[in-house]
Structures are given as structure tokens and as C-alpha cells.
Scaffold this active site. Structure first.
Site, mmCIF file in Angstrom:
data_model
loop_
_atom_site.group_PDB
_atom_site.id
_atom_site.type_symbol
_atom_site.label_atom_id
_atom_site.label_comp_id
_atom_site.label_asym_id
_atom_site.label_seq_id
_atom_site.Cartn_x
_atom_site.Cartn_y
_atom_site.Cartn_z
ATOM 1 N N GLU A 49 1.326 -49.103 -40.167
ATOM 2 C CA GLU A 49 0.186 -49.914 -39.714
ATOM 3 C C GLU A 49 0.035 -51.078 -40.684
ATOM 4 O O GLU A 49 0.452 -52.179 -40.411
ATOM 5 C CB GLU A 49 -1.083 -49.069 -39.633
ATOM 6 C CG GLU A 49 -1.046 -48.125 -38.443
ATOM 7 C CD GLU A 49 -2.342 -47.352 -38.301
ATOM 8 O OE1 GLU A 49 -3.424 -47.966 -38.380
ATOM 9 O OE2 GLU A 49 -2.270 -46.122 -38.104
ATOM 10 N N GLN A 62 4.253 -37.925 -56.643
ATOM 11 C CA GLN A 62 4.480 -36.477 -56.662
ATOM 12 C C GLN A 62 4.260 -35.808 -55.315
ATOM 13 O O GLN A 62 3.741 -36.419 -54.382
ATOM 14 C CB GLN A 62 3.596 -35.839 -57.730
ATOM 15 C CG GLN A 62 3.927 -36.363 -59.120
ATOM 16 C CD GLN A 62 3.163 -35.652 -60.205
ATOM 17 O OE1 GLN A 62 2.423 -34.708 -59.946
ATOM 18 N NE2 GLN A 62 3.335 -36.103 -61.424
ATOM 19 N N HIS A 68 -0.640 -44.802 -47.201
ATOM 20 C CA HIS A 68 -0.750 -45.381 -45.868
ATOM 21 C C HIS A 68 -1.668 -46.585 -45.980
ATOM 22 O O HIS A 68 -2.331 -46.754 -47.000
ATOM 23 C CB HIS A 68 -1.324 -44.324 -44.903
ATOM 24 C CG HIS A 68 -1.155 -44.672 -43.463
ATOM 25 N ND1 HIS A 68 -2.200 -44.665 -42.571
ATOM 26 C CD2 HIS A 68 -0.059 -45.043 -42.770
ATOM 27 C CE1 HIS A 68 -1.734 -45.018 -41.366
ATOM 28 N NE2 HIS A 68 -0.442 -45.254 -41.466
ATOM 29 N N GLU A 71 -4.345 -51.468 -40.790
ATOM 30 C CA GLU A 71 -3.668 -52.644 -40.240
ATOM 31 C C GLU A 71 -4.256 -53.922 -40.865
ATOM 32 O O GLU A 71 -3.544 -54.864 -41.181
ATOM 33 C CB GLU A 71 -3.872 -52.640 -38.726
ATOM 34 C CG GLU A 71 -2.822 -53.403 -38.010
ATOM 35 C CD GLU A 71 -2.899 -53.173 -36.505
ATOM 36 O OE1 GLU A 71 -3.670 -52.292 -36.063
ATOM 37 O OE2 GLU A 71 -2.198 -53.891 -35.785
ATOM 38 N N HIS A 95 0.107 -35.018 -57.442
ATOM 39 C CA HIS A 95 0.045 -34.177 -56.252
ATOM 40 C C HIS A 95 -1.171 -34.421 -55.372
ATOM 41 O O HIS A 95 -2.297 -34.431 -55.850
ATOM 42 C CB HIS A 95 0.009 -32.699 -56.663
ATOM 43 C CG HIS A 95 1.206 -32.299 -57.432
ATOM 44 N ND1 HIS A 95 2.451 -32.146 -56.873
ATOM 45 C CD2 HIS A 95 1.364 -32.020 -58.737
ATOM 46 C CE1 HIS A 95 3.315 -31.779 -57.793
ATOM 47 N NE2 HIS A 95 2.690 -31.710 -58.948
ATOM 48 N N HIS A 100 -4.694 -45.288 -49.928
ATOM 49 C CA HIS A 100 -4.809 -45.864 -48.581
ATOM 50 C C HIS A 100 -5.155 -47.340 -48.675
ATOM 51 O O HIS A 100 -6.188 -47.715 -49.202
ATOM 52 C CB HIS A 100 -5.854 -45.101 -47.765
ATOM 53 C CG HIS A 100 -5.602 -45.215 -46.298
ATOM 54 N ND1 HIS A 100 -5.731 -46.399 -45.617
ATOM 55 C CD2 HIS A 100 -5.165 -44.309 -45.392
ATOM 56 C CE1 HIS A 100 -5.408 -46.199 -44.344
ATOM 57 N NE2 HIS A 100 -5.052 -44.950 -44.183
ATOM 58 N N ASN A 178 6.603 -33.533 -64.613
ATOM 59 C CA ASN A 178 7.331 -34.293 -63.621
ATOM 60 C C ASN A 178 8.742 -34.647 -64.065
ATOM 61 O O ASN A 178 9.674 -34.631 -63.283
ATOM 62 C CB ASN A 178 6.540 -35.564 -63.363
ATOM 63 C CG ASN A 178 6.547 -35.868 -61.929
ATOM 64 O OD1 ASN A 178 6.065 -35.075 -61.149
ATOM 65 N ND2 ASN A 178 7.142 -36.977 -61.579
#
Lengths: 192, 127, 127
Positions: A49, A62, A68, A71, A95, A100, A178
Site C-alpha cells: 500500500e 527480528q 507496513h 497508502e 520481536h 507502520h 540476535n
């Protein structure tokens, strides 16, 4: 990556050859992955998006992380270009964290377990502990966000304390783990 | 309470790597990740259930999920620790380098073992 | 507290009969029994996990197991009821004609919905 109705016309991720992207992850769209990046199993990085995404060199993403973007809405990256999600160099996205877009996470940031950054800028060198929410704010560089904090107004963001010596103890431990896991992945993929 | 984001299940299978032993009577849901760093272990006992998209990341010791214990969707167990018999760890809870006693039920979204938080030890089992 | 015993699983497959709809992203463990009486239904959502030897017996309505909900080994759900999203029902618990709210975690061996027991309503989700 599993197809989405619109993914056929998406740009392909650009992954530096020294990066390690585990096969048990989902990386789609215009995602620019820098040198030495680790993308662990169970992550979902979907620039389907909002796009593009940038992940700077030496950063690790991780297990269980979701990246995400909406748009609408962009941030300006350190290179002066517009991104839906910009993650700088040597950052640690631990984790279950959710980044976003529009979102900016600066160099050497540490985003703790299950914390969320949405429509926000987190300046370089910040340490965000566990289960925190950072939304609609700009956090100056070098700040410390305690576990469970909900930072959704600029006033709250401006009152955050600086990172103090000792705060990075937990962060350092998670980073060390890690590194150990990264070694494990390398072995596993060499065997495969 | 802020309910943290729930897991996105992107895969039908689970990812198991490193020294991981799973009882053939345990259930591992889609999208779970069980990984043990070199020198560390994960052991999953009989009748245990690991929810969708849960992450178990062992380092510096053993993560043991004992008989009948349940980890909800998206639970994170990090470092080392024993989840005792029949314990029930609610969705999206985080367990960091700590043990959970047998039969304890932990609500969704809780954090245990965070060194910077007060009261970050799991509840005792019901008497 | 008396620990519940795990169900004995004698079958590797699950027994599904009647009007039962299972999401192809759900996990049904060995020995589970899902049966709907005529006129009743069972619906299992995405990412849900049904533990070994669990029994779901729908009668007089619908048993719905919502997205990401987990039922531990040997759980019994009888009659009708909705197990809400991401709820976690501990091993060998019994749910009788009642709903469980989203994200609630229920300890192993508990009984809910028994009209003869006091306090037999499931806990509310964390505020």
C-alpha cells in the site's frame, strides 16, 4: 511472497547481497534492504500500500516483526527522499514490533518487543522498551521510552528522558542474542 | 489496556530451527517460530499447544514448555524460562527470561520479566 | 490445585461430523472430536487452534471458535457458545453453553457455564 490482488504490478524488493532474508518471511513491493541486514523468520514487510520502504545497513528485523504503510503519508529519509517507512542504519527492530508507515526510525534506534511506531518519527539512538505505542509524534534523538508507555501527543514526546548509561543493557542483550541467532541461520542455510 | 497488535499469520507451516524437541503429542500452529541459538534448547512437552504466530527464541539457556501448557497466538518467549505444566499464557503476552509456575493463567498482552518494570513477575498458581 | 489429566489420544486424526466448517488456516490436533447435532453447527476461524483430544459438541445452537482462539488439550465445549477472538482456554477446561469474550485467558481445568456452580461466568477481558 503470496500474491495480493494488486501485487502483480508492484516493484520487486532490492536486497543487498550481504543481507540475510530468511525464507520464512514475507518481503514484497519496493523495499530497499541495505548491507548486512538480517530479516528473521516470521516477519512480514509489505510495501503493497504505502511504499517505498528503506532498511539501512546493519539493521536487524527480528522474528514476528510487521512493517507496513498506509497508502497516504510519507516521511523524509536521511537521503532527502520520501518514504512510507524509513529505518536507518544499525537499528534493532525486535520481536513482534509493528512499524507502520508513515514512519521514520533513525540510526541505531532500538524498538523493544511488541512496540508500535505509527505515523511518527523516532530520532536516532532512541531506546524504546517493550509494549510501547508511539503514534502521531516526533521523538527527538537519544530519548528513552519506558515499557508500556503510550506516547500519542507531542507534549508527552517532548517530556521523555534522555537515554542514560545502563538503559542500553537490555537492548545490548537482545542485540547479542540476535548475533547468536544470525550465526545459527548462516549455519542452517549453509546446510540446506 | 492497550492490546498489542495481533500476529499476522503469513505461513501455514511453522519454522523450527536449532536444537528444538517437540513431543509428537504437542500442537504447533501455523506461523509459529521456534528457534534455539547455538548452545541453547527448546523442549515442548506432551499436550502443549503453541498458538498461531507465536515466537520462542531461546538463547543463554533452555525454554521448556511443560505438559499441557498453552501459549496463545502471538506469544513471545525470549531468552530462557520454563512455562510450567498446564499454564495458560494469553494471546500476545511477552515472557522475557523468566519462569511461569504450573497452572497459572496470564491475561493477554501482559509482560513478565521486564527488568525495568515493577511487578513483572508472573502470578502464583491458584491455591 | 488438582492438575487435570491430559486426554489419551488414541487416534492420529480428528473426528469431524455434522455441519462443521473449519478454516483452512486453523489447526486441529490429533484425537479432537468436532460434532454437531442435526440443526446445530460448529465454525472454526482462521488461526484457531484446537488441542489434542479436545471435544466440541454442538447442540441447540452454534459453537463458534473465532480467529486466533486457542483451546488446550482436552478442552470440552458443549451445547453452544462463542469463544472470542484470541481467547485462550487452558487445558482440560469445560465450557458449557456460554460465551467467552475475546482475549480472555482461562486457567486449566476450570468449568464455566455450569448453572449449579457459583461464579461460573468466564472472566471479562482486561480493561
Amino acid at each position: 511472497a503470496p500474491p495480493t490482488p494488486w501485487s502483480h504490478d508492484l516493484a520487486k524488493p532490492e536486497v543487498d547481497e550481504s543481507a540475510f532474508v530468511h525464507s520464512f518471511s514475507n518481503l514484497i513491493g519496493d523495499v530497499r534492504v541495505g548491507a548486512g541486514v538480517l530479516v528473521a523468520p516470521g516477519t512480514s514487510i509489505r510495501a503493497d500500500e504505502g511504499s517505498p520502504f528503506a532498511i539501512g545497513s546493519g539493521t536487524n528485523i527480528q522474528d514476528g516483526v510487521v512493517v507496513h504503510g498506509l497508502e497516504q503519508g510519507r516521511v523524509v529519509g536521511d537521503d532527502g527522499n520520501s518514504y512510507s517507512v524509513w529505518i536507518g542504519r544499525d537499528a534493532c527492530i525486535t520481536h513482534m514490533a509493528l512499524i507502520h508507515g508513515p514512519a521514520y526510525v533513525g540510526d541505531k534506534c532500538f524498538i523493544g518487543f511488541r512496540s508500535t511506531v505509527f505515523n511518527a518519527r523516532v530520532g536516532a539512538g532512541c531506546i524504546v522498551m517493550m509494549h510501547a505505542l508511539i503514534q502521531d509524534v516526533e521523538i527527538p534523538p537519544g530519548k528513552y521510552v519506558p515499557s508500556g508507555a503510550v506516547i500519542t501527543t507531542q507534549q508527552q514526546a517532548d517530556r521523555l528522558p534522555d537515554v542514560r548509561p545502563g538503559d542500553e543493557k537490555f537492548a545490548r542483550h537482545v542485540v547479542e542474542v540476535n548475533e547468536a541467532l544470525r550465526a545459527g541461520y548462516r549455519c542452517a542455510s549453509d546446510e540446506a | 489496556m492497550l492490546l498489542p497488535s495481533l500476529p499476522t499469520v503469513i505461513r501455514r507451516d511453522a519454522c523450527i530451527c536449532g536444537d528444538v524437541t517437540v513431543s509428537d503429542r504437542a500442537t504447533i500452529s501455523p506461523g509459529a517460530v521456534l528457534q534455539a541459538a547455538p548452545g541453547s534448547r527448546i523442549v515442548i512437552g506432551d499436550g502443549a499447544c503453541i498458538g498461531a504466530g507465536a515466537v520462542l527464541s531461546a538463547c543463554g539457556g533452555t525454554i521448556a514448555i511443560e505438559t499441557g501448557a498453552m501459549l496463545g497466538a502471538g506469544v513471545l518467549v525470549f531468552g530462557w524460562g520454563t512455562i510450567g505444566k498446564y499454564a495458560c499464557i494469553g494471546t500476545a503476552a511477552t515472557i522475557y527470561q523468566t519462569d511461569v509456575a504450573a497452572t497459572v493463567a496470564i491475561a493477554a498482552g501482559q509482560i513478565f520479566g521486564d527488568p525495568t518494570l515493577p511487578n513483572s513477575n508472573p502470578a502464583q498458581p491458584p491455591a
